[in-house]
Every structure is written in structure tokens, then in C-alpha cells.
Scaffold this active site. Structure first.
Site, PDB file in Angstrom:
ATOM      1  N   ASP A  23      27.907  49.568  -7.160  1.00  0.00           N
ATOM      2  CA  ASP A  23      27.717  48.423  -8.057  1.00  0.00           C
ATOM      3  C   ASP A  23      28.540  48.682  -9.322  1.00  0.00           C
ATOM      4  O   ASP A  23      28.448  49.755  -9.919  1.00  0.00           O
ATOM      5  CB  ASP A  23      26.220  48.303  -8.407  1.00  0.00           C
ATOM      6  CG  ASP A  23      25.887  47.053  -9.184  1.00  0.00           C
ATOM      7  OD1 ASP A  23      24.836  46.455  -8.909  1.00  0.00           O
ATOM      8  OD2 ASP A  23      26.664  46.672 -10.105  1.00  0.00           O
ATOM      9  N   TYR A  28      31.379  41.665 -15.489  1.00  0.00           N
ATOM     10  CA  TYR A  28      32.225  40.716 -16.233  1.00  0.00           C
ATOM     11  C   TYR A  28      32.659  41.331 -17.575  1.00  0.00           C
ATOM     12  O   TYR A  28      33.790  41.139 -18.024  1.00  0.00           O
ATOM     13  CB  TYR A  28      31.467  39.402 -16.521  1.00  0.00           C
ATOM     14  CG  TYR A  28      31.198  38.513 -15.326  1.00  0.00           C
ATOM     15  CD1 TYR A  28      31.486  38.921 -14.038  1.00  0.00           C
ATOM     16  CD2 TYR A  28      30.653  37.229 -15.503  1.00  0.00           C
ATOM     17  CE1 TYR A  28      31.221  38.105 -12.942  1.00  0.00           C
ATOM     18  CE2 TYR A  28      30.396  36.403 -14.421  1.00  0.00           C
ATOM     19  CZ  TYR A  28      30.678  36.852 -13.140  1.00  0.00           C
ATOM     20  OH  TYR A  28      30.420  36.031 -12.071  1.00  0.00           O
ATOM     21  N   ARG A  60      23.667  46.308 -24.849  1.00  0.00           N
ATOM     22  CA  ARG A  60      22.351  46.587 -24.246  1.00  0.00           C
ATOM     23  C   ARG A  60      21.558  47.554 -25.119  1.00  0.00           C
ATOM     24  O   ARG A  60      20.326  47.484 -25.174  1.00  0.00           O
ATOM     25  CB  ARG A  60      22.503  47.142 -22.826  1.00  0.00           C
ATOM     26  CG  ARG A  60      23.046  46.072 -21.874  1.00  0.00           C
ATOM     27  CD  ARG A  60      23.069  46.521 -20.434  1.00  0.00           C
ATOM     28  NE  ARG A  60      23.993  45.673 -19.670  1.00  0.00           N
ATOM     29  CZ  ARG A  60      24.117  45.670 -18.361  1.00  0.00           C
ATOM     30  NH1 ARG A  60      23.360  46.475 -17.631  1.00  0.00           N
ATOM     31  NH2 ARG A  60      24.984  44.879 -17.758  1.00  0.00           N
ATOM     32  N   ASP A 115      30.148  42.074  -7.373  1.00  0.00           N
ATOM     33  CA  ASP A 115      30.394  43.453  -7.820  1.00  0.00           C
ATOM     34  C   ASP A 115      29.627  44.503  -7.028  1.00  0.00           C
ATOM     35  O   ASP A 115      29.454  45.624  -7.510  1.00  0.00           O
ATOM     36  CB  ASP A 115      30.092  43.581  -9.323  1.00  0.00           C
ATOM     37  CG  ASP A 115      28.618  43.690  -9.637  1.00  0.00           C
ATOM     38  OD1 ASP A 115      27.807  43.162  -8.858  1.00  0.00           O
ATOM     39  OD2 ASP A 115      28.276  44.332 -10.643  1.00  0.00           O
ATOM     40  N   GLU A 116      29.175  44.147  -5.836  1.00  0.00           N
ATOM     41  CA  GLU A 116      28.437  45.127  -5.030  1.00  0.00           C
ATOM     42  C   GLU A 116      29.053  45.237  -3.641  1.00  0.00           C
ATOM     43  O   GLU A 116      29.473  44.231  -3.066  1.00  0.00           O
ATOM     44  CB  GLU A 116      26.970  44.696  -4.881  1.00  0.00           C
ATOM     45  CG  GLU A 116      26.207  44.702  -6.185  1.00  0.00           C
ATOM     46  CD  GLU A 116      24.773  44.245  -5.974  1.00  0.00           C
ATOM     47  OE1 GLU A 116      24.127  44.746  -5.049  1.00  0.00           O
ATOM     48  OE2 GLU A 116      24.339  43.365  -6.720  1.00  0.00           O
TER      49      GLU A 116
HETATM   50  P1  TTP Z   1      25.006  42.480 -12.040  1.00  0.00           P
HETATM   51  O1  TTP Z   1      25.530  43.555 -11.166  1.00  0.00           O
HETATM   52  O2  TTP Z   1      23.583  42.076 -11.887  1.00  0.00           O
HETATM   53  O3  TTP Z   1      25.156  42.900 -13.540  1.00  0.00           O
HETATM   54  P2  TTP Z   1      26.302  43.696 -14.251  1.00  0.00           P
HETATM   55  O4  TTP Z   1      27.295  44.224 -13.320  1.00  0.00           O
HETATM   56  O5  TTP Z   1      26.847  42.849 -15.342  1.00  0.00           O
HETATM   57  O6  TTP Z   1      25.499  44.864 -14.950  1.00  0.00           O
HETATM   58  P3  TTP Z   1      24.942  46.203 -14.321  1.00  0.00           P
HETATM   59  O7  TTP Z   1      25.608  47.291 -15.085  1.00  0.00           O
HETATM   60  O8  TTP Z   1      23.484  46.136 -14.596  1.00  0.00           O
HETATM   61  O9  TTP Z   1      25.256  46.212 -12.881  1.00  0.00           O
HETATM   62  O10 TTP Z   1      25.860  41.181 -11.908  1.00  0.00           O
HETATM   63  C1  TTP Z   1      27.277  41.206 -11.713  1.00  0.00           C
HETATM   64  C2  TTP Z   1      27.924  40.094 -12.507  1.00  0.00           C
HETATM   65  O11 TTP Z   1      27.413  38.850 -12.080  1.00  0.00           O
HETATM   66  C3  TTP Z   1      27.662  40.163 -13.976  1.00  0.00           C
HETATM   67  O12 TTP Z   1      28.614  40.952 -14.654  1.00  0.00           O
HETATM   68  C4  TTP Z   1      27.699  38.747 -14.408  1.00  0.00           C
HETATM   69  C5  TTP Z   1      27.366  37.937 -13.176  1.00  0.00           C
HETATM   70  N1  TTP Z   1      26.035  37.339 -13.264  1.00  0.00           N
HETATM   71  C6  TTP Z   1      25.912  35.946 -13.350  1.00  0.00           C
HETATM   72  O13 TTP Z   1      26.912  35.247 -13.375  1.00  0.00           O
HETATM   73  N2  TTP Z   1      24.669  35.401 -13.441  1.00  0.00           N
HETATM   74  C7  TTP Z   1      23.547  36.142 -13.439  1.00  0.00           C
HETATM   75  O14 TTP Z   1      22.457  35.595 -13.514  1.00  0.00           O
HETATM   76  C8  TTP Z   1      23.685  37.583 -13.336  1.00  0.00           C
HETATM   77  C9  TTP Z   1      22.476  38.464 -13.343  1.00  0.00           C
HETATM   78  C10 TTP Z   1      24.941  38.116 -13.252  1.00  0.00           C
HETATM   79 MG    MG Z   2      26.845  45.407 -11.646  1.00  0.00          MG
END
Ligand code: TTP
Ligand code: MG
Length: 603
Positions: A23, A28, A60, A115-116
Site C-alpha cells: 500500500d 495522492y 496527520r 494504491d494497493e
Molecule cells: P488510502 O490508501 O486509503 O490512503 P493513503 O494512501 O492516502 O494513505 P495511507 O498512508 O493511510 O495509505 O487511499 C489511497 C488514495 O485514495 C488516497 O491517497 C486518496 C484516495 N482516496 C479517495 O479519493 N477517497 C477516499 O475516501 C479515500 C479514503 C482515499
Molecule cells: Mg495508501
């Protein structure tokens, strides 16, 4: 199914797989920080409409959280730097690059959202273990509750090797693309995903099978189990099954009263950390689409503007994807003022592949082509809306839903050429936007991504499907003898669709047809494909015995003898070969994918 026991099964290879879940940290935000390094040192929020969809770890630390209202985030962190994240183009491009990089390990990779990714490194681990001393293998990163107990199936050693691989993969993502990531390593997808965020950011965690049940019981709500969606959660809660421990303890028979037998077993297994779903290699999406939601639009010209803007963006996505669309879907969400509810309706129709042109290997659409698409879109819109009455829309969507399939003519020559192309095209496979419901919808219940936002231009996220066959039409250019002597030397790029030349032939016909189509005499028929017309144009005038006049002799002569002979036989016996060249009427009915196409003189 895997063992339902939470203890290790000595002697059996009960936990044979090694799965990594990766992940990207604050995805973004990292894309924005890579674009503008000054943002690295300030608290950064990515804004879509009035919501912070993510923030960097600096923000954060101030308490800015995902899906916070911008107003609340600014209260929490007044010096929060905001960047608009509504244009997903660069995020999608970064996502594709990461996916491409992950392919280089030659293991199955399943993309999950932007992103996963899951990577099944089972085989790689086995190979590595052949070349190392087991005692020398160590864990990389964190281990969930290291107990010192060894499972005799050997999974601990395999997971150690997998953790080394995860570290290697994460390092490569950082070195080559600049992203920090988190990884979870386990013997199944469920656990790999769930332990992934335990040490955020920029770290990794391994969990061994004997801790599965205990780890699962730390999840407060059943909703946090991936693939348990809102509806199932509601049903469980209504029967007082709230936490994962509740689910672990409830007798299977009781669960079977509320769910199907399969579902009950699945829920039970999940609560114990058991999951045998495979990592499915992600291919191209089945459809590529965009949607735009808004409060309300009630005027046709406004709708047209919305569609026009969506089309521009959609064409960028299609160009990146590379396949030629042959079907277009229009979606509307209508507001029912009386019932205060809204519902979606869609209509789709086929579109001519000749609207799309390949220029220097890139898919483009001329202004005329875009006008044609807009005409089709508005025709579909007119079918969905009764313009004699007022209408209120809250969403418009556009999607290309089908893509040109690779030709599967019966001719052995076509097959001869295509076999090689299909092998080569695997290298060209690119993954684009995306994923939603796979056999196990991990995105649905992830604690971090469960909140969805009703965003403008929200992605239409088709399921990850098997890789699609690459679509192509042989380019009618002169091949040297060396090039054609071995089909393996034919380059995919040269064999991919080159509808530009076909378009030249069919343009006039299309134009005249379009004129006669507005308004169309038969609105029921939406198939605008003019491939058969093209064939008709090509076929007219051929009367040579061995080599019809429509054949480019230079190309024909460059073919191996074997192919030339086969073609001659086909021309002599057009019916038996499935090819006819007699009358324009017959040609009009000919399937567009015949070998004839490849021999049109190069103009
Ligand atoms: P995530 O992997 O949930 O979050 P992240 O990568 O920003 O943070 P983390 O370090 O906790 O992994 O989501 C991936 C991307 O998806 C995130 O950067 C922005 C987008 N996103 C949305 O567009 N809407 C949403 O409701 C969420 C949770 C994420
Ligand atoms: Mg992420």
C-alpha cells in the site's frame, strides 16, 4: 479450504502460499510531493470538493484525517497547505507505473484500487529457498507477535523469505519511482492486507498463521474485515454479532440461519483469518468510464457541456489504455422530485472503430471523430430523456464498455501471424484504472478506505478481469522479406490497429451515412460500424486470376511462399475459405475481420 484450526498443523504443508500486500503511503499526497518537493516539509491536504481525501504524514501529526471536511481540517491545522486532487490523471499514471514495476518480479499481481497491490510470491520464495541455507534466513521488518513456535509446514521460513522480497520490492519502488510504501506479508490475502497498515508509514509487517485468530479478534467491528460489506454487517449486527470475536464464537449453525451455507462458512473462516482466494493477475479493465455528479442540471445544453468535458477526459484514458473502443455507454442519474429519490439509467450503442486513429502508436480522435462521438452521446441522451417534459439530473457518466477483440479468422495465415502477436502483446499489457469487486472485495471493508465520497468525476471502477486480447489490424505497409519470413519479427506496434487508412476509405461513406442518419430512419439500430462498408469499397474492381487487383502486390510478394500459396487457394475458392470477392453486395455482408483487409494497396 485452509485448515480451520488456529494452531499449526505439524507435518502438512498447510500454509503453502506467500502473499505480499503493498500500500502506498498517503498516495495522492506523495504524488503531489514528488511533483513539488517544497510540499514535503509542510502539512499537506489533498482536497476534492469540500473533503480532504488524504494528507501527508506531516498533516496527520496535526490531526488531519482522511475524509475530513476541509473546514474541520483547517481548524485542526490552520497552516494546512491544500492542493486540489480532483484531476486523477497523474494519480492514475503513478498507479500504473507502480503496477508495471511490480510485474517485473514475474509473479501474479492483483491491483486493488489506486494504491494497493497483492503479489503472490509463493514460487519466487520456493526458488530462493533452493539457493540459501534455511538457518541464514531472517525476517525483514516487523513481525506480529513473534512467538518462537515453528510451524512444521515450513511457512515461517517461507514468510521470512517473503519479507525479504517485500523489502526488496519496496526499496525498488522507492528507488525507481520515489514512493514510500507499507507491506503486509502473510500466507493469505486477508491477513497480508490487514497487517499491512500496522506500522505506517514506510514499513512492513509479517504475520504467521498461528496468530491469525488472535489478530482477527483485535478488529473491533466485523465491518473491518475485507469483503464484508455494509449489508452483511447490518445483518450481523441485527443478530448481535458486532465484533470479530462475536463472529468467531457464534456457532456455524446459527450463522447458516441468516446466510446461505457457503456465506456462513466464508464468514466464519474470515473471522478466523482464513482465506483461500487466489491473487488474480489484473488485466485491462472491462470498461473505462468517468462520471460527474452535481446538484442538478435541467437544461440540455448544460448536459451537452458536461458530456463534452467528460469525453475529453475519457479520450485521454482511452489513449493511455491503447485499445480501440467499439461500444459507448451513457449513464444518467435522474432525480425524482416527487419521490425525493434518484435512480440511474444507462443506454449504450456500438461505435465505429474508425473514429479512432493510431498515430505513431498512439490512439487519437480527430475533431470530426469527437463530433461524431458527441452526436452519438446526445442521441443516447435523447433516448433516456423525454425532452418534452422537465428533467433533473444529478449525474452524467460516459464509459467505453467494449473494445475491439483480436481477430479470430479461420484463415491459418491469420492464426499464424496472431499466435506470435499474442505472445508479444503480453509485454504490452498495461493495467489501467481498476478494481472493485474481485472475488473478494477487499476495498469494501478496509478500515482506511471504507468511507467513500461522492466526488465529481468519480471513477467508474470496473472489476479486475483477465487480460484482454490485444486488438489489431495489420498495417498495410511493405514488409521486408526478413521481417515477414519469421512472424516473430513482426512488431506488435506495426500490427496494431491502423484505422487511419481505413478511415480514409470510409470517411466519405460515413459522412453521407451520418447525414442520412440525422434523424435516423430506424432509431432502433445503433450500430454505426462501417467496417463492412469499407470492405465493400476495397472489394470493388478485383478480377485478376491469382492476385486480385485490390491486393497490394508488393506486400503479397513479400510474403513467404507458403502464405502466397494459401492465399491463392483462398482466392480461387472464396466460398470454402470464407472469403468472397464477387459482388459488392456479398462483400457488404463479409465479416470485417477477413484477410482481405491486409492487402489493400497502400495509398
Ligand atoms: P488510502 O490508501 O486509503 O490512503 P493513503 O494512501 O492516502 O494513505 P495511507 O498512508 O493511510 O495509505 O487511499 C489511497 C488514495 O485514495 C488516497 O491517497 C486518496 C484516495 N482516496 C479517495 O479519493 N477517497 C477516499 O475516501 C479515500 C479514503 C482515499
Ligand atoms: Mg495508501
Amino acid at each position: 479450504m485452509e485448515s480451520s484450526s488456529s494452531t499449526c498443523n505439524y507435518g502438512d504443508n498447510e500454509h503453502p502460499r506467500s502473499i505480499i500486500h503493498i500500500d502506498i503511503d498517503c498516495f495522492y499526497a506523495q504524488v503531489e510531493m514528488l511533483r513539488n518537493p517544497e510540499l514535503r516539509t509542510v502539512p499537506l491536504g489533498i482536497q476534492q470538493k469540500n473533503i480532504i481525501v488524504t494528507s501527508n504524514y506531516e498533516a496527520r501529526n496535526y490531526g488531519v484525517q482522511k475524509c475530513m471536511l476541509v473546514s474541520d481540517a483547517l481548524k485542526t491545522c490552520p497552516n494546512l497547505k491544500l492542493v486540489n486532487g480532483e484531476d486523477l490523471h497523474d494519480y492514475r499514471a503513478a498507479s500504473n507505473k507502480i503496477f508495471e514495476l511490480l510485474q517485473t518480479w514475474k509473479c501474479p499481481v492483483e491491483k486493488l484500487g489506486m494504491d494497493e497491490n497483492f503479489i503472490d510470491v509463493t514460487k519466487l520464495v520456493e526458488e530462493k529457498l533452493k539457493c540459501v541455507h534455511i538457518e541464514s534466513v531472517t525476517h525483514s521488518g516487523h513481525i506480529y507477535n513473534e512467538s518462537g513456535i515453528e510451524c512444521l509446514c515450513g511457512c515461517h521460513t517461507r514468510l521470512k523469505v517473503a519479507s525479504q522480497l517485500a523489502n526488496e520490492i519496496r526499496q525498488k519502488i522507492y528507488d525507481e519511482l520515489g514512493f514510500t510504501t507499507c507491506a503486509g506479508i502473510a500466507h493469505n490475502k486477508l491477513l497480508a492486507k490487514l497487517v499491512c497498515p500496522l506500522h505506517k508509514p514506510n514499513n512492513q509487517t509479517t504475520i504467521c498463521p498461528e496468530h491469525a485468530t488472535e489478530f482477527m479478534s483485535t478488529l473491533q467491528s466485523v465491518r473491518f474485515i475485507p469483503s464484508i460489506g455494509l449489508k452483511t454487517t447490518e445483518t450481523l449486527i441485527s443478530h448481535k454479532i458486532i465484533s470479530v470475536t462475536d463472529l468467531q464464537q457464534v456457532p456455524l449453525d446459527i450463522l447458516k440461519k441468516h446466510f446461505s451455507s457457503d456465506m456462513a462458512v466464508r464468514l466464519k473462516n474470515l473471522s478466523l483469518g482464513e482465506d483461500n482466494t487466489p491473487v488474480k493477475q489484473t488485466g485491462k479493465p472491462q470498461s473505462i468510464g468517468l462520471e460527474d455528479s452535481f446538484k442538478t442540471v435541467s437544461v440540455k445544453s448544460e448536459v451537452e457541456d458536461k458530456f463534452c468535458a467528460l469525453l475529453q477526459r475519457l479520450l485521454i484514458l482511452v489513449r493511455e489504455d491503447g485499445r480501440i473502443p467499439v461500444s459507448l455507454r451513457v449513464t444518467l442519474r435522474k432525480k425524482d422530485a416527487k419521490r425525493l429519490s434518484s435512480h440511474r439509467e444507462s443506454r449504450q450503442c456500438q461505435i465505429s472503430p474508425s473514429i479512432f486513429i493510431i498515430t505513431n502508436g498512439s490512439l487519437t480522435v480527430t475533431n470530426v471523430g469527437q463530433q461524431k462521438l458527441m452526436t452519438i452521446i446526445m442521441r443516447l441522451f435523447n433516448k433516456l430523456i423525454d425532452l418534452s417534459k422537465p428533467f433533473h439530473l444529478t449525474l452524467v457518466g460516459l464509459a467505453f464498455t467494449k473494445f475491439q477483440e483480436r481477430m479470430t479468422g479461420r484463415s491459418s495465415i491469420v492464426n499464424y501471424l496472431m499466435n506470435d502477436i499474442s505472445v508479444q502483446s503480453v509485454l504490452n499489457l498495461q493495467n489501467d484504472c481498476d478494481t472493485s469487486a474481485s472475488s473478494m472485495d477487499y476495498s469494501a471493508a478496509s478500515p482506511s478506505s471504507s468511507t467513500t465520497t461522492d466526488l465529481s468525476d468519480a471513477e467508474v471502477e470496473p472489476s479486475p478481469k483477465k487480460p484482454k486480447k490485444v486488438t489489431w489490424i495489420a498495417k498495410r505497409r511493405c514488409l521486408s522479406k526478413e521481417e515477414v519470413a519469421s512472424p516473430s519479427k513482426l512488431k506488435v506496434g506495426e500490427l496494431r490497429l491502423n484505422s487511419k487508412e481505413l478511415e480514409k476509405v470510409s470517411e466519405l461513406r460515413l459522412n453521407s451515412r451520418d447525414r442520412s442518419l440525422t434523424p435516423r430512419a430506424s432509431p432502433a439500430k445503433d450500430n454505426l460500424s462501417d467496417a463492412s462498408d469499407t470492405m465493400k469499397d476495397i472489394a470493388e474492381g478485383g478480377n485478376c486470376d491469382d492476385c486480385p487487383s485490390y491486393v497490394d502486390k508488393e506486400v503479397f510478394n513479400a510474403l513467404p511462399d507458403e502464405m502466397q500459396q494459401e492465399l491463392k487457394v483462398m482466392w480461387k475458392n472464396p466460398t470454402s475459405s470464407g472469403m468472397t470477392r464477387s459482388s459488392p453486395r456479398t462483400m457488404n455482408k463479409a465479416k470485417p475481420n477477413t484477410l482481405l483487409k491486409y492487402f489493400v494497396p497502400h495509398k
